[in-house]
Design a protein around this motif. Structure first.
Motif, short mmCIF file in Angstrom:
data_model
loop_
_atom_site.label_atom_id
_atom_site.label_comp_id
_atom_site.label_asym_id
_atom_site.label_seq_id
_atom_site.Cartn_x
_atom_site.Cartn_y
_atom_site.Cartn_z
N ALA A 1 -3.66 4.86 -1.74
CA ALA A 1 -4.76 5.53 -1.03
C ALA A 1 -4.42 7.00 -0.76
CB ALA A 1 -5.03 4.81 0.30
N PRO A 2 -5.19 7.96 -1.31
CA PRO A 2 -6.35 7.73 -2.18
C PRO A 2 -5.97 7.56 -3.65
CG PRO A 2 -6.20 10.06 -1.63
CD PRO A 2 -5.09 9.37 -0.87
N GLY B 1 -3.49 8.49 -12.50
CA GLY B 1 -2.30 7.75 -12.94
C GLY B 1 -2.15 6.43 -12.21
N THR B 2 -2.36 6.46 -10.88
CA THR B 2 -2.20 5.22 -10.11
C THR B 2 -3.31 4.22 -10.43
OG1 THR B 2 -3.39 6.14 -8.20
CG2 THR B 2 -1.00 6.41 -8.23
N ASN C 1 -6.93 1.93 -6.47
CA ASN C 1 -7.07 3.10 -5.60
C ASN C 1 -8.05 2.79 -4.47
OD1 ASN C 1 -5.32 4.55 -7.19
ND2 ASN C 1 -6.86 5.91 -8.07
N LEU C 2 -7.73 3.23 -3.27
CA LEU C 2 -8.61 3.08 -2.11
C LEU C 2 -9.01 4.48 -1.66
CD1 LEU C 2 -6.59 0.39 -0.10
CD2 LEU C 2 -8.48 -0.01 -1.69
N ASP C 3 -10.30 4.73 -1.58
CA ASP C 3 -10.79 6.07 -1.26
C ASP C 3 -10.75 6.31 0.25
OD1 ASP C 3 -11.84 8.57 -1.41
OD2 ASP C 3 -13.91 7.92 -1.75
N LEU C 4 -9.57 6.71 0.75
CA LEU C 4 -9.47 7.03 2.17
C LEU C 4 -8.41 8.10 2.39
CD1 LEU C 4 -6.74 5.36 3.37
CD2 LEU C 4 -8.29 3.46 3.06
N SER C 5 -8.54 8.78 3.52
CA SER C 5 -7.62 9.88 3.84
C SER C 5 -6.32 9.33 4.43
CB SER C 5 -8.28 10.81 4.86
OG SER C 5 -7.31 11.60 5.50
N VAL C 6 -5.20 9.97 4.10
CA VAL C 6 -3.89 9.50 4.59
C VAL C 6 -3.72 9.71 6.09
CG1 VAL C 6 -2.71 9.81 2.38
CG2 VAL C 6 -2.74 11.70 4.03
N LEU D 1 0.85 -1.19 0.00
CA LEU D 1 0.00 0.00 0.00
C LEU D 1 0.88 1.25 0.00
CD1 LEU D 1 -2.68 1.61 0.45
CD2 LEU D 1 -2.36 1.22 2.91
N VAL D 2 0.61 2.16 -0.93
CA VAL D 2 1.27 3.47 -0.95
C VAL D 2 0.24 4.50 -0.48
CG1 VAL D 2 2.37 5.24 -2.40
CG2 VAL D 2 2.77 2.81 -2.89
N LEU D 3 0.61 5.31 0.51
CA LEU D 3 -0.28 6.36 1.00
C LEU D 3 0.03 7.68 0.31
CD1 LEU D 3 -0.36 5.79 4.88
CD2 LEU D 3 -2.07 5.12 3.20
N GLY D 4 -0.99 8.31 -0.29
CA GLY D 4 -0.82 9.62 -0.92
C GLY D 4 -1.53 9.69 -2.25
#
Length: 423
Positions: free
Chosen positions: A31-32, A36-37, A43-48, A4-7
């Motif tokens: 996430a989110p 491009g990603t 993509n996961l729709d959540l706040s970092v 998982l990459v956050l940002g």
């Protein structure tokens, strides 16, 4: 492994692009994320900074490695949150723990760290609203220009460089008393101005050992010739032509080594990237600032030059075996040009359709402030896309990026046409 990459920016698209090349990555999530990603990951729709939602996503998707892109979650203690949670403590996190993240979270903390470990930097003092008058007096002891830095995180916009003493005093009061940058400027560091040319150094560390990535130089001002307001960055070049072997050796011995050793002496646990913003004064490097993550848009020129499998590096960092990994770098230069929304870094409109992406040849487009809407890619931020190219020289790479930019269009698109002008 599942990663998982956050940002959601260009930096995170670049991380995802590099991780996706590894045969050690089974499933990749961002996430989110952005448009491009979404093409190379889920993509996961959540706040970092929503740690509870991040925990749920990590468990639901059986994630074993989390790469933290931006500074906010690090300063708020996302790594500590993982270590303290029974269900998450065995998940590897790339990014320092909260205590060490103060290197970016507080300018004063960083200055005191440098002073303690004899790391070359500008002379400074810090002030609060309770001693504004002392701050005014300190300004009178300095020569112009005057450098005022909000102590806390201000999204890269909390630094003012002013030539007029009265204006500097007024702005100091604005920052401290009128909260110009909110809580970020409850404390302000005043520094002596260093005259020179800037560059960035990127260090990987597992807390004991370190590896130095290629240098880069970014361009912060919105206008050509480095004029106008500060931005998050309008372009970058790697390697930096004036960073000779002798100068790089000074950076390592006078700054990188004492920084990593200082983290150990001060018991500041650090597994991640150290971004060191430097200035070359005469023939010597001095530290302007630390960031506790990769820079943006420097990531878009540094990671494309990395030949070593990024997942191999991250696993070694998490296990404390970074010393055993050889870092292989592409000899070619890489440059990136940032396309931004008209009006940025002030007010700008979103939702503009981006066309021409399918016409790009021999360049990589890293999406930043862009998202998928109804089958189209539209703008969703100030810095929209970074166009990265390789070349035998940085001039050749820049030329290639500019040629490809001519294929891209969105309403009020703006970019600097002089990246690399000062080299």
């Amino acid at each position: 492994m599942n990663i998982l990459v956050l940002g959601s920016g260009g930096r995170e698209h670049t991380f995802a692009w590099k991780i996706a090349q590894s045969n050690q990555c089974t499933n990749l999530y961002v996430a989110p994320g952005n448009s491009g990603t979404s093409a190379i990951a889920t993509n996961l729709d959540l706040s970092v900074t929503d740690f509870k939602a991040i925990k749920d996503a990590v468990i639901a998707n059986d994630i074993e490695l989390v790469v933290v892109g931006p500074e906010d979650p690090l300063v708020q203690g996302v790594h500590d949150f993982f270590l303290e949670d029974e269900a998450l403590k065995n998940v590897a996190v790339i990014g320092p723990q909260k205590a060490a993240a103060e290197l970016e979270g507080s300018k004063e903390f960083a200055k005191e760290f440098m002073s303690r470990h004899n790391i070359p930097t500008a002379a400074y003092q810090s002030f609060t609203k309770d001693n504004v008058e002392e701050g005014h007096k300190f300004l009178e002891t300095l020569n112009a220009p005057y450098v005022l830095k909000a102590d806390g995180l201000a999204a890269g916009k909390g630094v003012l460089i002013l030539n007029d003493l009265d204006e500097a005093k007024t702005e100091l009061s604005n920052m401290l008393v009128n909260a110009k940058f909110g809580n970020a400027s409850a404390k302000v560091v005043i520094e002596e101005f260093l005259d020179g040319i800037e560059l960035s150094c990127f260090v990987l560390t597992d807390g004991k050992d370190y590896k130095i990535l290629p240098t880069a130089k970014d361009y912060k001002r919105i206008g050509e010739g480095d004029t106008g307001l500060n931005t998050g960055g309008m372009g970058a070049v790697s390697p930096v032509p004036f960073a000779t072997d002798d100068f790089l050796s000074k950076i390592e011995n006078q700054i990188v080594k004492p920084t990593v050793e200082g983290l150990q002496k001060d018991n500041l646990p650090y597994v991640g990237f150290i971004f060191i913003g430097l200035i070359k004064v005469g023939d010597d490097p001095k530290v302007i600032e630390y960031n506790v993550r990769m820079g943006d848009p420097e990531t878009e020129v540094v990671l494309p030059r990395l030949k070593t499998d990024l997942v191999t590096i991250f696993k070694a960092m998490a296990k404390g075996t970074l010393a055993d990994v050889a870092i292989d770098i592409d000899e070619r230069a890489a440059t990136t040009i940032m396309l931004v929304s008209g009006g940025y870094p002030e007010a700008y409109e979103k939702g503009k359709e981006i066309t021409g992406l399918e016409k790009i040849e021999d360049s990589i487009v890293f999406h930043a402030g862009a998202k998928d809407t109804d089958g189209k890619v539209v703008t969703s931020g100030g810095r929209v896309m970074a166009v990265t190219s390789y070349g035998d020289t940085y001039q050749e790479a820049i030329k290639k990026s500019y040629q490809n930019i001519e294929n891209l269009h969105f309403d009020k698109m703006y970019y600097r046409k002089d990246i690399g002008f000062d080299l």
